[in-house]
Design a protein around this motif. Structure first.
Motif, PDB file in Angstrom:
ATOM      1  N   VAL A   1      12.820   8.895 -52.390  1.00 51.47           N
ATOM      2  CA  VAL A   1      11.325   9.218 -52.158  1.00 51.47           C
ATOM      3  C   VAL A   1      11.879   9.392 -50.684  1.00 51.47           C
ATOM      4  N   ALA A   2      12.222   8.740 -49.879  1.00 46.81           N
ATOM      5  CA  ALA A   2      12.271   9.670 -48.784  1.00 46.81           C
ATOM      6  C   ALA A   2      13.099  11.555 -48.291  1.00 46.81           C
ATOM      7  N   GLU A   3      13.847  11.540 -49.262  1.00 50.13           N
ATOM      8  CA  GLU A   3      14.931  12.833 -49.615  1.00 50.13           C
ATOM      9  C   GLU A   3      13.385  13.723 -49.874  1.00 50.13           C
ATOM     10  N   LEU A   4      12.749  12.816 -51.320  1.00 51.73           N
ATOM     11  CA  LEU A   4      11.633  13.503 -52.012  1.00 51.73           C
ATOM     12  C   LEU A   4      10.563  14.485 -50.967  1.00 51.73           C
TER      13      LEU A   4
ATOM     14  N   LEU B   1       9.584   4.335 -44.214  1.00 50.53           N
ATOM     15  CA  LEU B   1       9.575   5.123 -42.534  1.00 50.53           C
ATOM     16  C   LEU B   1      10.660   4.589 -42.697  1.00 50.53           C
ATOM     17  N   GLU B   2      11.568   3.905 -43.303  1.00 45.72           N
ATOM     18  CA  GLU B   2      13.190   3.342 -42.554  1.00 45.72           C
ATOM     19  C   GLU B   2      14.034   4.079 -43.054  1.00 45.72           C
ATOM     20  N   GLN B   3      13.593   4.856 -43.833  1.00 43.75           N
ATOM     21  CA  GLN B   3      14.605   5.799 -44.454  1.00 43.75           C
ATOM     22  C   GLN B   3      13.935   7.361 -43.715  1.00 43.75           C
ATOM     23  N   LEU B   4      13.196   7.589 -43.364  1.00 43.30           N
ATOM     24  CA  LEU B   4      13.705   8.812 -41.883  1.00 43.30           C
ATOM     25  C   LEU B   4      13.782   8.882 -40.979  1.00 43.30           C
ATOM     26  N   ARG B   5      14.530   9.947 -40.785  1.00 38.05           N
ATOM     27  CA  ARG B   5      15.006  10.175 -39.529  1.00 38.05           C
ATOM     28  C   ARG B   5      13.395   9.903 -38.259  1.00 38.05           C
ATOM     29  N   GLU B   6      14.625   9.849 -36.828  1.00 41.34           N
ATOM     30  CA  GLU B   6      13.073   9.331 -35.479  1.00 41.34           C
ATOM     31  C   GLU B   6      12.354  10.664 -35.517  1.00 41.34           C
TER      32      GLU B   6
END
Length: 307
Positions: free
Chosen positions: A146-149, A178-183
């Motif tokens: 989902v984060a990649e999407l 949210l944890e999978q997104l970069r800072e």
């Protein structure tokens, strides 16, 4: 009529069917709700229409066991013209894509938001089963997808808002995303409804992955589900305890680490307890009260509109 998968992303084309950004030919209306990019909420709501909307959402709960076949309202809401105005991703609970989260989509449309709306069924298998709470590896993998999407959407539609709405176990999934997104990556806002995640989950560390903040709607009247239920079956972060969806998150009050000006600019955690006045929006404090279309229109649409 299905037109195409969002272009510009080969990765998106390889995603499972339930989590692709799919664009449909835009209809002129959806089940009686007109929508357009320039529409604004009516200043004087039709009481009869509001009553029908609330009652329809409540009765629709009986269709939840039908799963996806009972959730048809949201399907045309990923048309290309809507994708140009933003994206709202709804992450359902262990029931998966059903009339429960279809009701959330109804409320967003009733509030005349112009965003594309997607319901993403993240579960490993379809039956309504508390085992979905325990599948940590699968859940984290789906959160990464989902984060990649989201990243792909932000690349294809730069500058457009992205909102996450998670109900029950789906609220835990929203935080995992949210944890999978970069800072240096962020969504616009996250709204948690009856969150099946522990009160000690460190949600404040994820505020920087949003530009506007995180809203947590919780209700002590939901203790039978996200209290006793999560004590028995566990939360999404695998604690056998009362969830944040019942009593709110236990925070560490990190605001003292920043100057007053910095605090005003930083995204905030907004914890909103159930109040009796919410019953006027067809939310009676139970596990599905916050998914009623009238409550969504009155309380979640303003978050998406102002962010």
């Amino acid at each position: 009529m299905l037109l195409a998968v969002s272009e510009g992303s080969k990765q998106n084309a390889a995603l499972p069917e339930t989590i692709k950004l799919v664009m449909y030919a835009e209809p002129s209306h959806v089940d009686g709700f007109l929508f357009s990019a320039s529409a604004q909420p009516n200043t004087v709501p039709d009481r009869a229409a509001v009553f029908r909307l609330g009652l329809q959402s409540m009765l629709g709960l009986f269709l939840a066991p039908l799963g996806r076949s009972g959730a048809k309202f949201h399907r045309p809401l990923s048309c290309s013209s809507r994708l140009e105005h933003g994206l709202i991703i709804i992450l359902p609970g262990i029931e998966g894509c059903s009339s429960v989260n279809d009701s959330i989509a109804r409320g967003l449309v009733a509030g005349q938001l112009s965003h594309a709306i997607q319901i993403i069924d993240w579960r490993r298998f379809r039956p309504w089963n508390p085992l979905h709470l325990a599948m940590q590896r699968h859940n984290r993998t789906q959160a990464r997808v989902v984060a990649e999407l989201i990243v792909n959407y932000q690349r294809d539609f730069p500058g457009q808002p992205v909102h996450l709405i998670g109900h029950s176990a789906g609220a835990g999934m929203a935080l995992f995303v949210l944890e999978q997104l970069r800072e240096d990556q962020a969504v616009t806002s996250v709204t948690l409804l009856s969150a099946a995640i522990s009160r000690r989950f460190d949600v404040e560390r994820l505020l920087g992955r949003t530009t506007a903040g995180i809203w947590n709607f919780y209700s002590p009247l939901d203790l039978p589900t996200v209290g006793i239920g999560t004590m028995l079956f566990g939360t999404m972060d695998r604690r056998h305890a009362v969830s944040a969806g019942a009593l709110g998150f236990l925070t560490q009050n990190r605001s003292s680490m920043f100057s007053e000006d910095s605090q005003q600019q930083r995204p905030r955690l907004n914890q909103i307890p159930y109040q009796k006045s919410m019953a006027r929006s067809w939310n009676f404090g139970g596990h599905f009260g916050s998914t009623n279309a009238v409550f969504v229109r009155d309380n979640i649409v303003p978050i998406c509109r102002r962010c």
